[in-house]
Design a protein around this motif. Structure first.
Motif: not given
Length: 194
Positions: A56-61
């Motif tokens: 999720t954090a990677i997709e947000r980044n």
């Protein structure tokens, strides 16, 4: 020694306390394995949660990076367009300056006449009248450029070498001035940017 005949009688060979100890060890081992299994399940679930959170954090980044990249790309495109417009405008000014310089050099060549010699505008000229004058009274005075070979009537004419030097220096000065005029907006913009 008695050999037991029934299958359950074989169990009677081992004392009861050994069976109790074996059963207790089995239960302890079962509890330990069960506990390890439960810990492993919880750890695996925690790992899955961490991986999910990281994804999720990677997709947000990635989304934020894509937005920043798009904004920076647009800023670069705008800067390139502004720079191209400035370059085009400067090329037009440079072409206009070159045309003016070329026109002035052509006028200078024309002023040199067919003999290729310029005239000193401050030198005294023949008036065509008075004593020793070759022209008739009231006639138009002779122009020395009409007779460059006549030393007596060519007052004010510069030598061919001096005329060439003046034309070369004029050409070089025009090139320097045109280059300065071409660079000046860039230098001014650089100074204001700092």
């Amino acid at each position: 020694m008695n050999i037991p005949t029934s299958p359950l009688a074989v169990l009677d060979i081992v004392p009861g306390w050994a069976w109790a100890a074996l059963l207790a060890a089995y239960m302890v081992h079962g509890c330990a394995v069960g506990h390890q299994r439960d810990v492993a399940r919880l750890d695996a679930q925690a790992q899955k949660t961490r991986v999910s959170d990281l994804n999720t954090a990677i997709e947000r980044n990635k989304g934020e990076a894509a937005q920043k990249l798009a904004a920076e790309s647009e800023r670069v495109r705008n800067a390139e367009r502004a720079l191209q417009a400035q370059k085009d405008a400067q090329e037009i000014r440079d072409a206009q300056a070159k045309t003016v310089s070329d026109d002035l050099r052509q006028k200078l060549r024309t002023a040199a006449g067919p003999a290729g010699r310029l005239r000193d505008p401050n030198a005294p000229t023949c008036t065509g009248g008075g004593s020793g004058g070759a022209g008739a009274e009231g006639a138009a005075p002779g122009h020395p450029a009409d007779r460059p070979a006549d030393g007596a009537e060519t007052g004010g004419l510069l030598s061919t070498d001096l005329t060439g030097l003046l034309q070369r220096l004029t050409r070089e000065a025009d090139a320097i001035n045109d280059a300065y005029a071409s660079c000046k907006p860039t230098v001014i913009n650089d100074k204001t940017a700092n």
